[in-house]
Design a protein around this motif. Structure first.
Motif, PDB file in Angstrom:
ATOM      1  N   HIS A  15      63.409 -19.963  38.098  1.00 34.12           N
ATOM      2  CA  HIS A  15      63.282 -18.579  38.281  1.00 34.12           C
ATOM      3  C   HIS A  15      61.850 -18.446  38.388  1.00 34.12           C
ATOM      4  CE1 HIS A  15      66.958 -18.200  35.431  1.00 34.12           C
ATOM      5  NE2 HIS A  15      67.183 -19.026  36.334  1.00 34.12           N
ATOM      6  N   LEU A  16      60.729 -19.158  37.831  1.00 31.43           N
ATOM      7  CA  LEU A  16      59.325 -18.617  37.792  1.00 31.43           C
ATOM      8  C   LEU A  16      59.373 -19.137  39.589  1.00 31.43           C
ATOM      9  CD1 LEU A  16      56.613 -17.973  37.210  1.00 31.43           C
ATOM     10  CD2 LEU A  16      56.053 -20.264  36.168  1.00 31.43           C
ATOM     11  N   GLN A  22      63.837 -13.543  36.480  1.00 25.32           N
ATOM     12  CA  GLN A  22      62.624 -13.916  35.603  1.00 25.32           C
ATOM     13  C   GLN A  22      62.706 -13.493  34.153  1.00 25.32           C
ATOM     14  OE1 GLN A  22      58.912 -14.413  38.006  1.00 25.32           O
ATOM     15  NE2 GLN A  22      59.942 -13.386  39.753  1.00 25.32           N
TER      16      GLN A  22
END
Length: 411
Positions: free
Chosen positions: A34-35, A41
């Motif tokens: 996600h990052l 996020q």
């Protein structure tokens, strides 16, 4: 009697710790994904898949994420090789408990795999939870001073339970323990493997959910799939044999010097560059496999993905990056089956591309990792497929495995 109670207690604790370790590693993987690619996020577990996240990311972000992965892989494994204790694999630790897995080295090794796969490495994530499970089992067997034979069983069970936890495949995790690591189906081994894998999968599901790894909605299999499985299985055995040789040579060529950071940066950078046009390439292959199981691969796309995936897996292994080949192997089998379906479906009519992709994935995986029973069970637990597919999957796995075995015996 005291020894039996002690062993039973360690079996339960191994399942608990392996499940917790697998859950935390999976959460770390999702967080890094996600990052790195900028999606979902604000949550760890989301409905948005990795392929959707990569596809939505800008080309610049894709390349940047892969370059970061290459830097971490190259520098991390170079430093670990130079300053860490010599690594002991799970198989080696099970074979000879006098040489246990070094705690810090193994922990760093596992974390590097999870982080780099999260940033787009084309290798699999399944080795890391196996190592953490085996590491926890080693500590427990020492803490409770188990006899050598029981320690061997516990370490193998910890590794299998780690696999069960991260993929929610309790039966496949147990079979992996018995078929691959212990090469034994003695009653005590079977019971320990089943209990540890079941507990680990249950514990991990509390944080990761209990759904299947792949969405699979193919209709009930018809008899034409049996013919398809029998006719095409030798091809998957030959392909798996070539893939085994290819990956073995790539690993043999690793140099633990200044070349490692440079080659890792180049191979990961190549993956990032290709992802600009083919967002299906980053990661362990779950995205392309899901497309094959949906029947959404057509034209030249499966051919391109198959060729590029093979090149990238070899490139990162040659560079010195670590990771598994279980999920990449499953993907390559699904892609090859999709290509065969496109070329030959008019001559060998079959139900649909999805069923054929699953059969091919299981057949290729069984031979490439030399684990036919585990591969059959993985295919079933990965997808929750209809029971009518079991027979063609078993026939394809049997034909593929026999072909690969025969080829390797001749050499």
């Amino acid at each position: 009697m005291i020894t039996s109670y002690k062993f039973s207690g360690v079996v339960v604790l191994t399942g608990l710790l392996s499940g917790l370790g697998g859950m935390l590693l999976a959460m770390l993987l999702h967080s890094v994904q996600h990052l790195g690619f900028g999606y979902s996020q604000h949550m760890i577990i989301s409905a948005e898949s990795f392929l959707q996240g990569v596809s939505a990311a800008s080309p610049e972000r894709r390349v940047t994420a892969l370059l970061c992965g290459g830097l971490i892989a190259g520098i991390g494994w170079w430093l670990l090789a130079r300053y860490g204790k010599p690594r002991v694999s799970v198989a080696a630790a099970v074979k000879d408990i006098r040489h246990p897995m070094p705690f810090i080295t193994t922990l760093i090794h596992a974390l590097l795999q999870i982080i780099t796969v999260g940033l787009g490495s084309p290798l699999g994530r399944e080795v890391a939870p196996r190592e953490i499970g085996a590491l926890a089992a080693t500590s427990l067997s020492r803490r409770f001073q188990l006899p050598a034979e029981q320690s061997k069983v516990i370490i193998a069970c910890g590794a299998g339970a780690g696999l069960a936890a991260v993929y929610n495949v309790p039966l496949a995790g147990a079979l992996f323990t018995l078929e691959v690591l212990l090469v034994s189906f003695r009653g005590s081994c079977v019971l320990a493997a089943l209990v540890t894998s079941a507990i680990a999968a249950l514990v991990a599901s509390l944080g990761l959910g209990s759904g299947s790894q792949y969405h699979f909605t193919a209709p009930v299999a018809d008899h034409s799939l049996i013919l398809w499985a029998i006719v095409t299985s030798p091809l998957f055995g030959c392909a798996a044999h070539l893939f085994r040789r290819y990956t073995a040579r790539a690993r043999q060529g690793v140099k633990t010097n200044w070349q490692m950071p440079v080659l890792c940066l180049m191979s990961f950078g190549l993956t990032g560059l290709l992802s600009v046009w083919f967002p299906q390439l980053p990661g362990n292959g779950k995205g392309p496999t899901q497309l094959a199981l949906y029947g959404d691969l057509s034209g030249m796309l499966p051919v391109i993905l198959l060729v590029l995936k093979i090149i990238l897996v070899g490139a990162v292994l040659r560079a010195g990056a670590e990771g598994g080949v279980l999920t990449p192997g499953f993907t390559l089998g699904a892609l090859l089956a999709s290509i065969l379906f496109s070329c030959c479906s008019s001559f060998l009519p079959a139900s649909d591309q999805a069923g054929i992709a699953l059969i091919g994935a299981a057949a290729f995986l069984a031979s490439s990792m030399q684990m036919p029973l585990t591969a059959i069970t993985l295919a079933a637990e990965f997808t929750h497929a209809d029971g009518s597919l079991v027979i063609p999957i078993m026939l394809a796995v049997g034909g593929s495995f026999a072909t690969c075995y025969a080829i390797e015996k001749l050499k």
